[in-house]
Design a protein around this motif. Structure first.
Motif, PDB file in Angstrom:
ATOM      1  N   GLN A  18     -55.442 -25.481  87.263  1.00  0.00           N
ATOM      2  CA  GLN A  18     -54.388 -24.997  86.529  1.00  0.00           C
ATOM      3  C   GLN A  18     -53.670 -25.750  85.875  1.00  0.00           C
ATOM      4  N   ARG A  19     -53.424 -25.690  84.433  1.00  0.00           N
ATOM      5  CA  ARG A  19     -53.052 -26.528  83.427  1.00  0.00           C
ATOM      6  C   ARG A  19     -51.798 -26.394  82.788  1.00  0.00           C
ATOM      7  N   HIS A  21     -49.093 -25.460  80.369  1.00  0.00           N
ATOM      8  CA  HIS A  21     -48.838 -24.646  79.017  1.00  0.00           C
ATOM      9  C   HIS A  21     -49.029 -25.516  77.828  1.00  0.00           C
ATOM     10  N   ASN A  22     -49.889 -25.377  77.025  1.00  0.00           N
ATOM     11  CA  ASN A  22     -50.321 -26.114  75.862  1.00  0.00           C
ATOM     12  C   ASN A  22     -50.563 -27.742  76.081  1.00  0.00           C
ATOM     13  N   LYS A  23     -50.726 -27.741  77.208  1.00  0.00           N
ATOM     14  CA  LYS A  23     -51.360 -29.342  77.662  1.00  0.00           C
ATOM     15  C   LYS A  23     -49.963 -30.076  77.855  1.00  0.00           C
ATOM     16  N   GLN A  24     -48.789 -29.514  77.945  1.00  0.00           N
ATOM     17  CA  GLN A  24     -47.592 -30.121  78.470  1.00  0.00           C
ATOM     18  C   GLN A  24     -47.609 -30.754  79.827  1.00  0.00           C
ATOM     19  N   HIS A  60     -52.217 -31.235  84.785  1.00  0.00           N
ATOM     20  CA  HIS A  60     -53.322 -30.272  85.416  1.00  0.00           C
ATOM     21  C   HIS A  60     -53.418 -30.594  86.843  1.00  0.00           C
ATOM     22  N   THR A  86     -42.280 -24.809  88.384  1.00  0.00           N
ATOM     23  CA  THR A  86     -41.377 -24.393  87.048  1.00  0.00           C
ATOM     24  C   THR A  86     -39.905 -24.403  87.344  1.00  0.00           C
ATOM     25  N   THR A  98     -41.736 -21.065  80.401  1.00  0.00           N
ATOM     26  CA  THR A  98     -43.121 -21.347  81.211  1.00  0.00           C
ATOM     27  C   THR A  98     -43.496 -22.813  81.132  1.00  0.00           C
ATOM     28  N   TRP A 100     -46.646 -23.831  83.033  1.00  0.00           N
ATOM     29  CA  TRP A 100     -48.092 -23.472  83.146  1.00  0.00           C
ATOM     30  C   TRP A 100     -48.746 -22.509  82.404  1.00  0.00           C
ATOM     31  N   GLU A 101     -50.164 -22.571  82.070  1.00  0.00           N
ATOM     32  CA  GLU A 101     -50.906 -21.621  81.428  1.00  0.00           C
ATOM     33  C   GLU A 101     -50.773 -20.417  82.437  1.00  0.00           C
ATOM     34  N   SER A 102     -50.965 -19.171  81.815  1.00  0.00           N
ATOM     35  CA  SER A 102     -50.526 -17.908  82.508  1.00  0.00           C
ATOM     36  C   SER A 102     -51.481 -17.662  83.554  1.00  0.00           C
TER      37      SER A 102
END
Length: 229
Positions: A18-19, A21-24, A60, A86, A98, A100-102
């Motif tokens: 799990q990564r 969101h947008n590599k943040q 991640h 989160t 958000t 994380w990536e969804s």
């Protein structure tokens, strides 16, 4: 493009990533890592999910998980972990939105052929990223927990593949350490990465047939090869 249906099986290991969101950045300080691992230790019991390996990187996470008799435990665990992290980061930073990536990615792993290789892949991530020179020195991975904590403080579940390495914990750890030091073929890395990124099975043709029989699904994308022993 339609999403590929995720295959999740009870009592089978799953390679999960799990990564952010947008590599943040997800883990900005040591406390962030500590809270995530405390949550993982708590929630694995709540949702009946075994944790065989993990590695938390800055943006991640890699996990090797096996849900119990209910396959839904895996998704419940990942949802709860993501939600808690989160809320923590949003509160600390005074923000919303958000983290994380969804959708996390996962791959069912063939136990007898690929499980040790998958564990090694996860635990060597900090070395491949050149963060540490010795993988056990990275504090946010299961390898550090295996070799630097007392058996009482080691909350990992022992995988079937690791259990077969010896008759005592000391013997198993010594053989696993030797396995970790072996050079990993590039083909093995490509296979493990590809299966996870595409949501394919991490296994051979026999394993694919086995999963097709269990699920009643036709699995058209098949990974090839096997790790070097």
């Amino acid at each position: 493009m339609p999403r590929t249906a995720r295959i999740v099986l009870p009592n089978y290991p799953h390679h999960v990533v799990q990564r952010g969101h947008n590599k943040q950045v997800v883990f900005a300080a040591a406390n962030d890592f500590e809270h995530y691992l405390a949550d993982l230790q708590e929630l694995k019991t709540a949702f009946d999910v075994k944790v065989y390996a993990f590695c938390l990187m800055t943006n991640h996470v890699y996990l090797l998980l096996a849900p119990g008799d209910s396959a839904s435990g895996l998704g419940q665990l990942m949802k709860s972990l993501a939600g808690r992290m989160t809320r923590r980061r949003n509160k600390l930073e005074g923000r919303s939105g958000t983290l994380w990536e969804s959708r996390y990615k996962s791959s069912v792993v063939q136990t007898d052929t690929y499980l040790l290789a998958c564990s090694r892949y996860i635990e060597l991530n900090p070395m491949r990223a050149k963060i540490v020179q010795r993988a056990p020195d990275y504090p946010w991975s299961s390898l550090h927990l295996r070799f630097n904590e007392s058996p009482v403080d080691n909350w990992l579940d022992e995988s079937p593949a690791l259990n077969e390495l010896g008759t005592t914990p000391t013997e198993r750890l010594a053989r696993y350490a030797s396995f970790m030091e072996q050079e990993i073929p590039s083909s093995e890395l490509q296979l493990l990465r590809g299966a996870l990124q595409r949501g394919q099975l991490t296994g051979n043709a026999r394993f694919t047939d086995e999963v097709e029989e269990i699920t009643g699904l036709r699995i058209t994308q098949r990974t090839r090869g096997r790790p070097t022993k």
